[in-house]
Design an enzyme around this catalytic site. Structure first.
Site, PDB file in Angstrom:
ATOM      1  CG  HIS A   1       0.189   2.041  -9.455  1.00 50.91           C
ATOM      2  ND1 HIS A   1      -0.057   1.677  -8.146  1.00 50.91           N
ATOM      3  CD2 HIS A   1      -0.909   2.746  -9.846  1.00 50.91           C
ATOM      4  CE1 HIS A   1      -1.246   2.133  -7.768  1.00 50.91           C
ATOM      5  NE2 HIS A   1      -1.776   2.793  -8.785  1.00 50.91           N
TER       6      HIS A   1
ATOM      7  CG  LEU B   1       9.516 -17.054  -3.395  1.00 50.18           C
ATOM      8  CD1 LEU B   1       9.328 -16.937  -1.888  1.00 50.18           C
ATOM      9  CD2 LEU B   1       9.809 -15.674  -3.970  1.00 50.18           C
TER      10      LEU B   1
ATOM     11  CG  ASP C   1      -2.110   0.846   1.107  1.00 51.32           C
ATOM     12  OD1 ASP C   1      -2.281   1.480   0.048  1.00 51.32           O
ATOM     13  OD2 ASP C   1      -2.890   0.926   2.076  1.00 51.32           O
TER      14      ASP C   1
HETATM   15  C1  FPP Z   1      -1.805   0.249  -3.341  1.00 54.46           C
HETATM   16  O1  FPP Z   1      -1.352   1.551  -3.465  1.00 54.46           O
HETATM   17  C2  FPP Z   1      -1.375  -0.556  -4.442  1.00 54.46           C
HETATM   18  C3  FPP Z   1      -2.190  -1.193  -5.326  1.00 54.46           C
HETATM   19  C4  FPP Z   1      -3.645  -1.096  -5.301  1.00 54.46           C
HETATM   20  C5  FPP Z   1      -1.694  -2.026  -6.385  1.00 54.46           C
HETATM   21  C6  FPP Z   1      -0.408  -2.721  -6.126  1.00 54.46           C
HETATM   22  C7  FPP Z   1       0.362  -2.642  -7.364  1.00 54.46           C
HETATM   23  C8  FPP Z   1       1.708  -2.617  -7.439  1.00 54.46           C
HETATM   24  C9  FPP Z   1       2.596  -2.777  -6.283  1.00 54.46           C
HETATM   25  C10 FPP Z   1       2.387  -2.404  -8.732  1.00 54.46           C
HETATM   26  C11 FPP Z   1       2.136  -3.438  -9.734  1.00 54.46           C
HETATM   27  C12 FPP Z   1       2.313  -4.817  -9.247  1.00 54.46           C
HETATM   28  C13 FPP Z   1       2.938  -5.772  -9.934  1.00 54.46           C
HETATM   29  C14 FPP Z   1       2.983  -7.135  -9.400  1.00 54.46           C
HETATM   30  C15 FPP Z   1       3.608  -5.512 -11.193  1.00 54.46           C
HETATM   31  P1  FPP Z   1      -2.428   2.685  -3.579  1.00 54.46           P
HETATM   32  O2  FPP Z   1      -2.571   3.027  -5.005  1.00 54.46           O
HETATM   33  O3  FPP Z   1      -3.680   2.278  -2.889  1.00 54.46           O
HETATM   34  O4  FPP Z   1      -1.707   3.840  -2.789  1.00 54.46           O
HETATM   35  P2  FPP Z   1      -2.422   4.992  -1.939  1.00 54.46           P
HETATM   36  O5  FPP Z   1      -3.195   4.308  -0.848  1.00 54.46           O
HETATM   37  O6  FPP Z   1      -1.271   5.779  -1.423  1.00 54.46           O
HETATM   38  O7  FPP Z   1      -3.282   5.749  -2.881  1.00 54.46           O
END
Ligand code: FPP
Length: 228
Positions: free
Chosen positions: A32, A126, A15
């Site tokens: 992201h 893994l 997150d």
């Molecule tokens: C949360 O941050 C993250 C997500 C909803 C998506 C997770 C995606 C990634 C880590 C990148 C892509 C993944 C792969 C496997 C290539 P948020 O957008 O909710 O952040 P915020 O709460 O600060 O808005």
């Protein structure tokens, strides 16, 4: 110094990508992209220290509610990541597995996911598990339906065998980044006895050093699984 215990199963709620980007005056998508680099870094590290399963929350059943452009960006990023990552998986003996209801994804992304699973199925180190269009309540409902279809008795063992995580052991260490302290419909069954760690660090800044600190703390915790 205490010896570090390596957990068999680490699960992470990644997150804070959006806030990481905002603090830098960047578009959320930049967060992201940086988050995807952290996925690679932490996955490789977990493979090297002997973790068996690393389960990452990459896209939840609720994430479809985000702006269309962000959802589209995440889909493209995932597909690009998986295609590029194949080499890294093979080089590091990492098996790839997806959990969640994949039927809502484009045919092309579904094919990339199943190709990656097939091509890494020979790897024995893994297992990196990506939770995609995943929600724990949705998973449990699908498992109960499967149980009924197979006419199986309702037991813990049988239900577990119908979950997306069948064959995997429960979560030992659950980590959530970015300062939020909640489970957000993530692995509710599998987290039954997980040790939980919440850090204020945004996912793109999460590092091997911080993971080591968490593992050091985990090694000191006494797990009683309801016993004394
Ligand atoms: C949360 O941050 C993250 C997500 C909803 C998506 C997770 C995606 C990634 C880590 C990148 C892509 C993944 C792969 C496997 C290539 P948020 O957008 O909710 O952040 P915020 O709460 O600060 O808005």
């Amino acid at each position: 110094m205490n010896e570090i215990k390596i957990p068999s199963h680490i699960a992470i709620i990644m997150d804070g990508n959006g806030r990481w980007a905002k603090e830098r005056g960047l578009n959320r998508t930049a967060g992201h992209e940086e988050g995807a680099s952290t996925v690679r870094k932490i996955t490789t590290y977990c493979a090297n220290i002997g973790v068996k399963y690393l389960t990452l929350y990459a896209f939840s059943t609720e994430n479809w509610e985000r702006p269309k452009l962000e959802v589209e960006f995440l889909m493209k990023l995932l597909e690009k990541y998986l295609k590029k990552e194949l080499e890294v998986y093979i080089k590091n003996n990492i098996k790839f597995k997806a959990i969640g209801d994949l039927s809502r994804f484009s045919k092309s992304l579904q094919k990339t996911i199943s190709d990656t699973e097939k091509k890494t199925s020979v790897c024995t180190g893994l297992t990196q598990v990506l939770a995609l269009n995943y929600g724990s309540k949705n998973e449990i409902i699908r498992a109960i339906k499967k149980l009924n279809e197979l006419n199986l008795e309702v037991t813990e063992e049988n239900l577990e065998s119908c979950l997306d995580t069948a064959g995997m052991n429960d979560v030992d260490v659950l980590i959530r980044t970015s300062g939020e302290v909640r489970l957000s419909n993530y692995l509710l069954w599998q987290n039954a006895y997980a040790e939980m760690f919440f850090t204020k660090t945004y996912w793109p800044d999460f590092s091997e050093t911080e993971l080591n600190e968490i593992l050091s703390e985990f090694s000191k915790r006494e797990r009683r699984f309801g016993g004394i």
